[in-house]
Write a protein that holds these residues in place. Structure first.
Motif, PDB file in Angstrom:
ATOM      1  N   ASN A 221       0.789  -1.305  -0.175  1.00 16.40           N
ATOM      2  CA  ASN A 221      -0.137   0.096   0.155  1.00 16.40           C
ATOM      3  C   ASN A 221       0.847   1.220   0.094  1.00 16.40           C
ATOM      4  O   ASN A 221       1.996   1.277   0.688  1.00 16.40           O
ATOM      5  N   GLN A 222       0.468   2.338  -0.883  1.00 14.30           N
ATOM      6  CA  GLN A 222       0.995   3.520  -0.768  1.00 14.30           C
ATOM      7  C   GLN A 222       0.186   4.547  -1.327  1.00 14.30           C
ATOM      8  O   GLN A 222      -0.264   4.460  -2.537  1.00 14.30           O
ATOM      9  N   GLY A 223      -0.116   5.408  -0.322  1.00 19.21           N
ATOM     10  CA  GLY A 223      -1.051   6.635  -0.831  1.00 19.21           C
ATOM     11  C   GLY A 223      -2.378   5.956  -1.258  1.00 19.21           C
ATOM     12  O   GLY A 223      -3.134   4.964  -0.556  1.00 19.21           O
TER      13      GLY A 223
ATOM     14  N   TYR B  61       0.309 -24.519 -10.855  1.00 17.96           N
ATOM     15  CA  TYR B  61       0.820 -23.333 -10.307  1.00 17.96           C
ATOM     16  C   TYR B  61      -0.149 -22.258 -10.738  1.00 17.96           C
ATOM     17  O   TYR B  61      -0.899 -22.343 -11.831  1.00 17.96           O
ATOM     18  N   SER B  62      -0.261 -21.322  -9.855  1.00 17.30           N
ATOM     19  CA  SER B  62      -1.130 -20.142 -10.212  1.00 17.30           C
ATOM     20  C   SER B  62      -0.321 -18.975 -10.038  1.00 17.30           C
ATOM     21  O   SER B  62       0.366 -18.659  -9.138  1.00 17.30           O
ATOM     22  N   LEU B  63      -0.778 -17.837 -10.561  1.00 12.63           N
ATOM     23  CA  LEU B  63      -0.145 -16.577 -10.365  1.00 12.63           C
ATOM     24  C   LEU B  63      -1.264 -15.377 -10.512  1.00 12.63           C
ATOM     25  O   LEU B  63      -2.272 -15.698 -11.360  1.00 12.63           O
ATOM     26  N   ARG B  64      -1.190 -14.438  -9.879  1.00 15.61           N
ATOM     27  CA  ARG B  64      -2.373 -13.408  -9.838  1.00 15.61           C
ATOM     28  C   ARG B  64      -1.744 -11.885  -9.205  1.00 15.61           C
ATOM     29  O   ARG B  64      -0.743 -11.879  -8.819  1.00 15.61           O
ATOM     30  N   TYR B  65      -2.345 -11.113  -9.904  1.00 17.41           N
ATOM     31  CA  TYR B  65      -1.918  -9.474  -9.793  1.00 17.41           C
ATOM     32  C   TYR B  65      -3.273  -8.677  -9.872  1.00 17.41           C
ATOM     33  O   TYR B  65      -3.698  -8.740 -10.635  1.00 17.41           O
ATOM     34  N   ALA B  66      -3.274  -7.881  -8.570  1.00 20.64           N
ATOM     35  CA  ALA B  66      -4.188  -6.716  -8.797  1.00 20.64           C
ATOM     36  C   ALA B  66      -3.710  -5.532  -8.284  1.00 20.64           C
ATOM     37  O   ALA B  66      -2.839  -5.491  -7.455  1.00 20.64           O
ATOM     38  N   ILE B  67      -4.126  -4.422  -9.017  1.00 27.63           N
ATOM     39  CA  ILE B  67      -3.920  -2.967  -8.648  1.00 27.63           C
ATOM     40  C   ILE B  67      -5.119  -2.255  -8.331  1.00 27.63           C
ATOM     41  O   ILE B  67      -6.095  -2.333  -9.101  1.00 27.63           O
ATOM     42  N   ASP B  68      -5.170  -1.503  -7.030  1.00 28.39           N
ATOM     43  CA  ASP B  68      -6.465  -0.831  -6.812  1.00 28.39           C
ATOM     44  C   ASP B  68      -6.179   0.520  -6.522  1.00 28.39           C
ATOM     45  O   ASP B  68      -4.981   0.842  -6.031  1.00 28.39           O
ATOM     46  N   TYR B  69      -6.850   1.416  -7.226  1.00 30.49           N
ATOM     47  CA  TYR B  69      -6.855   3.097  -6.818  1.00 30.49           C
ATOM     48  C   TYR B  69      -8.093   3.337  -6.004  1.00 30.49           C
ATOM     49  O   TYR B  69      -9.210   3.182  -6.648  1.00 30.49           O
ATOM     50  N   THR B  70      -7.800   4.084  -4.850  1.00 33.55           N
ATOM     51  CA  THR B  70      -8.836   4.515  -4.189  1.00 33.55           C
ATOM     52  C   THR B  70      -9.284   5.978  -4.591  1.00 33.55           C
ATOM     53  O   THR B  70      -8.737   7.019  -4.368  1.00 33.55           O
TER      54      THR B  70
ATOM     55  N   ARG C 147     -12.571   7.329  -3.689  1.00 33.64           N
ATOM     56  CA  ARG C 147     -13.334   7.917  -2.636  1.00 33.64           C
ATOM     57  C   ARG C 147     -13.098   7.222  -1.651  1.00 33.64           C
ATOM     58  O   ARG C 147     -12.569   6.107  -1.506  1.00 33.64           O
ATOM     59  N   GLU C 148     -13.523   7.614  -0.282  1.00 31.79           N
ATOM     60  CA  GLU C 148     -13.245   7.046   0.808  1.00 31.79           C
ATOM     61  C   GLU C 148     -13.981   5.584   0.502  1.00 31.79           C
ATOM     62  O   GLU C 148     -15.172   5.660   0.519  1.00 31.79           O
ATOM     63  N   GLN C 149     -13.228   4.429   0.913  1.00 34.61           N
ATOM     64  CA  GLN C 149     -13.825   3.141   0.844  1.00 34.61           C
ATOM     65  C   GLN C 149     -13.966   2.361  -0.591  1.00 34.61           C
ATOM     66  O   GLN C 149     -14.397   1.463  -0.645  1.00 34.61           O
ATOM     67  N   PHE C 150     -13.860   3.384  -1.640  1.00 34.19           N
ATOM     68  CA  PHE C 150     -14.367   3.045  -2.908  1.00 34.19           C
ATOM     69  C   PHE C 150     -13.085   2.877  -3.678  1.00 34.19           C
ATOM     70  O   PHE C 150     -12.339   3.951  -3.686  1.00 34.19           O
ATOM     71  N   PHE C 151     -12.733   1.973  -4.501  1.00 40.52           N
ATOM     72  CA  PHE C 151     -11.623   1.870  -5.183  1.00 40.52           C
ATOM     73  C   PHE C 151     -12.122   1.068  -6.487  1.00 40.52           C
ATOM     74  O   PHE C 151     -13.092   0.603  -6.931  1.00 40.52           O
ATOM     75  N   TRP C 152     -11.125   1.487  -7.827  1.00 42.70           N
ATOM     76  CA  TRP C 152     -11.099   0.677  -8.911  1.00 42.70           C
ATOM     77  C   TRP C 152     -10.234  -0.553  -8.974  1.00 42.70           C
ATOM     78  O   TRP C 152      -8.825   0.107  -8.597  1.00 42.70           O
ATOM     79  N   GLN C 153     -10.473  -1.359  -9.422  1.00 42.11           N
ATOM     80  CA  GLN C 153      -9.511  -2.512  -9.402  1.00 42.11           C
ATOM     81  C   GLN C 153      -9.025  -3.009 -11.033  1.00 42.11           C
ATOM     82  O   GLN C 153     -10.120  -3.052 -11.658  1.00 42.11           O
ATOM     83  N   GLY C 154      -8.001  -3.407 -11.260  1.00 43.47           N
ATOM     84  CA  GLY C 154      -7.699  -4.162 -12.477  1.00 43.47           C
ATOM     85  C   GLY C 154      -6.764  -5.188 -12.025  1.00 43.47           C
ATOM     86  O   GLY C 154      -6.050  -5.275 -11.205  1.00 43.47           O
ATOM     87  N   ARG C 155      -7.286  -6.326 -12.595  1.00 38.27           N
ATOM     88  CA  ARG C 155      -6.822  -7.799 -12.067  1.00 38.27           C
ATOM     89  C   ARG C 155      -6.526  -8.583 -13.343  1.00 38.27           C
ATOM     90  O   ARG C 155      -7.241  -8.821 -14.275  1.00 38.27           O
TER      91      ARG C 155
ATOM     92  N   THR D 156     -11.397  -5.689 -15.079  1.00 34.83           N
ATOM     93  CA  THR D 156     -11.461  -4.311 -14.313  1.00 34.83           C
ATOM     94  C   THR D 156     -12.850  -4.197 -13.719  1.00 34.83           C
ATOM     95  O   THR D 156     -13.793  -4.455 -14.541  1.00 34.83           O
ATOM     96  N   GLY D 157     -12.953  -3.288 -12.623  1.00 34.50           N
ATOM     97  CA  GLY D 157     -14.329  -2.879 -12.323  1.00 34.50           C
ATOM     98  C   GLY D 157     -14.174  -2.061 -10.998  1.00 34.50           C
ATOM     99  O   GLY D 157     -12.798  -2.220 -10.222  1.00 34.50           O
ATOM    100  N   PRO D 158     -15.251  -1.925 -10.285  1.00 34.66           N
ATOM    101  CA  PRO D 158     -15.249  -1.158  -9.033  1.00 34.66           C
ATOM    102  C   PRO D 158     -15.121  -1.997  -7.781  1.00 34.66           C
ATOM    103  O   PRO D 158     -15.491  -3.430  -8.013  1.00 34.66           O
ATOM    104  N   GLY D 159     -14.753  -1.355  -6.702  1.00 36.65           N
ATOM    105  CA  GLY D 159     -14.666  -2.294  -5.608  1.00 36.65           C
ATOM    106  C   GLY D 159     -14.953  -1.433  -4.244  1.00 36.65           C
ATOM    107  O   GLY D 159     -15.116  -0.061  -4.483  1.00 36.65           O
ATOM    108  N   TYR D 160     -15.423  -2.073  -3.166  1.00 34.51           N
ATOM    109  CA  TYR D 160     -15.746  -1.307  -1.754  1.00 34.51           C
ATOM    110  C   TYR D 160     -14.831  -2.009  -0.655  1.00 34.51           C
ATOM    111  O   TYR D 160     -15.014  -3.385  -0.376  1.00 34.51           O
ATOM    112  N   GLN D 161     -14.034  -1.392   0.070  1.00 33.98           N
ATOM    113  CA  GLN D 161     -13.440  -1.501   1.155  1.00 33.98           C
ATOM    114  C   GLN D 161     -14.468  -1.447   2.531  1.00 33.98           C
ATOM    115  O   GLN D 161     -14.547  -0.369   3.035  1.00 33.98           O
TER     116      GLN D 161
END
Length: 341
Positions: free
Chosen positions: A159-161, A185-194, A196-204, A223-228
């Motif tokens: 996490n950074q900012g 075997y399996s590999l995964r990567y996701a990047i989230d950008y917050t 708004r407060e508790q709302f983020f957008w994810q690419g996976r 890709t799509g929205p998420g909620y923390q």
């Protein structure tokens, strides 16, 4: 000679001043038996006070053994009756009492045994925060048959900012005599950008390779929205809704591609202070065309802290793919040791 005398007096004084400043910057906990601990107070939950120390790692103290404490940073205090949260500071008072200081610097004395739930307030900053774990499980059995089961999982969160990176890998192999029953075997990567407060957008993106099943390759990008829902000293829980492309490759080289959507969850909860961690993460998806492809990839488990850096873990995983040329229905039980940071 003059310099030597000054140095003999000045250097110890500087050293004592540095120790005093370090102690002054730390939180302090006084126990009923007269002991005093310095560190960083993290949370109180289920009757356990969690304190990080430089000398003993993370300590879990019985709250009924605490006489009073002093915290240098903001604490989120939860009212057990109303359910409301308050940002306050806690200051030491006479034994058995705490001084609660609110944002308006209003003070109120509260009995220690009347407080049962608080956590260190989370302050947002741009500092890099990295945590993760490696779990390894090996099972060797020599009887009428010789069995070798190996499981390795690697998980990371950075996490950074407003940015968050979540990536990992897993490897599984089960062999009975000369027959290999599981090898993948399996590999995964996701990047989230917050945004708004508790709302983020994810690419996976994720990829799986299997050398035993006919369904040899699985790939997803979406890709799509998420909620923390929460992310604090007691754990974290998030949901994300993704739309993207699914790809399935078979052992004969055939490839099927589909558009679909999926729901991803990531849940972690600390129990008994931070001695036990309950976790579950996974994804359930469905194609958006007429093929009716359904996927489920999930894991649930417990992780017990042996020391501040080592764990004992047990888990159950499920990987299900239906509607494709080859239906995959895989279950796995894992147990083993791990390292966390």
């Amino acid at each position: 000679m003059f310099y030597f005398k000054i140095s003999r007096f000045f250097l110890p004084a500087v050293w004592l001043l540095a120790l005093w400043c370090s102690a002054a910057a730390a939180d302090t906990v006084w126990l009923k038996n007269g002991d005093r601990l310095s560190g960083t107070v993290r949370s109180l939950n289920d009757g356990k006070l969690i304190v990080d120390t430089d000398w003993g790692g993370t300590l879990s103290l019985n709250w009924n053994a605490v006489s009073t404490l002093n915290s240098k940073h903001l604490i989120t205090l939860r009212d057990s009756q109303s359910g409301e949260n308050y940002s306050v500071r806690l200051a030491a008072a006479e034994p058995g009492w705490l001084t609660v200081i609110d944002g308006n610097q209003q003070e109120e004395k509260v009995a220690v045994d009347h407080i049962d739930d608080f956590m260190k307030a989370k302050v947002k900053n741009d500092r890099l925060d990295w945590n993760g774990n490696v779990d390894v499980g090996i099972n060797l059995k020599h009887a009428s048959t010789e069995t070798q089961d190996t499981h390795v999982a690697f998980n990371n969160k950075i996490n950074q900012g407003k940015w968050r990176h979540n990536f990992g890998a897993a490897w599984n192999r089960e062999k009975e005599d000369s027959s290999v029953n599981t090898h993948n075997y399996s590999l995964r990567y996701a990047i989230d950008y917050t945004f708004r407060e508790q709302f983020f957008w994810q690419g996976r993106a994720s990829y799986k390779r299997d050398w035993v099943e006919d369904l040899a390759h699985q790939a997803l990008i979406g890709t799509g929205p998420g909620y923390q829902f929460w992310d604090d000293e007691r754990g974290a829980f998030s949901l994300s809704l993704l739309t993207g492309a699914f790809s399935y490759g078979y052992s004969d080289g055939t490839i099927d591609s589909h558009f679909g959507s999926s729901v991803r969850w990531d849940y972690q909860r600390y129990l008994r202070g931070k001695d036990v961690t309950l976790f579950t993460h996974g994804e359930v998806g469905h194609s958006l065309d007429d093929d009716g492809i359904f996927t489920l990839d999930a894991e649930v488990g417990l992780r017990y802290a042996l020391t501040s850096w080592s764990t004992l873990n047990i888990g159950y995983g499920r990987n299900l793919v239906s509607g494709t040329r080859d239906t995959l229905n895989e279950r796995r039980f894992t147990t083993g040791l791990g390292v966390k940071w």
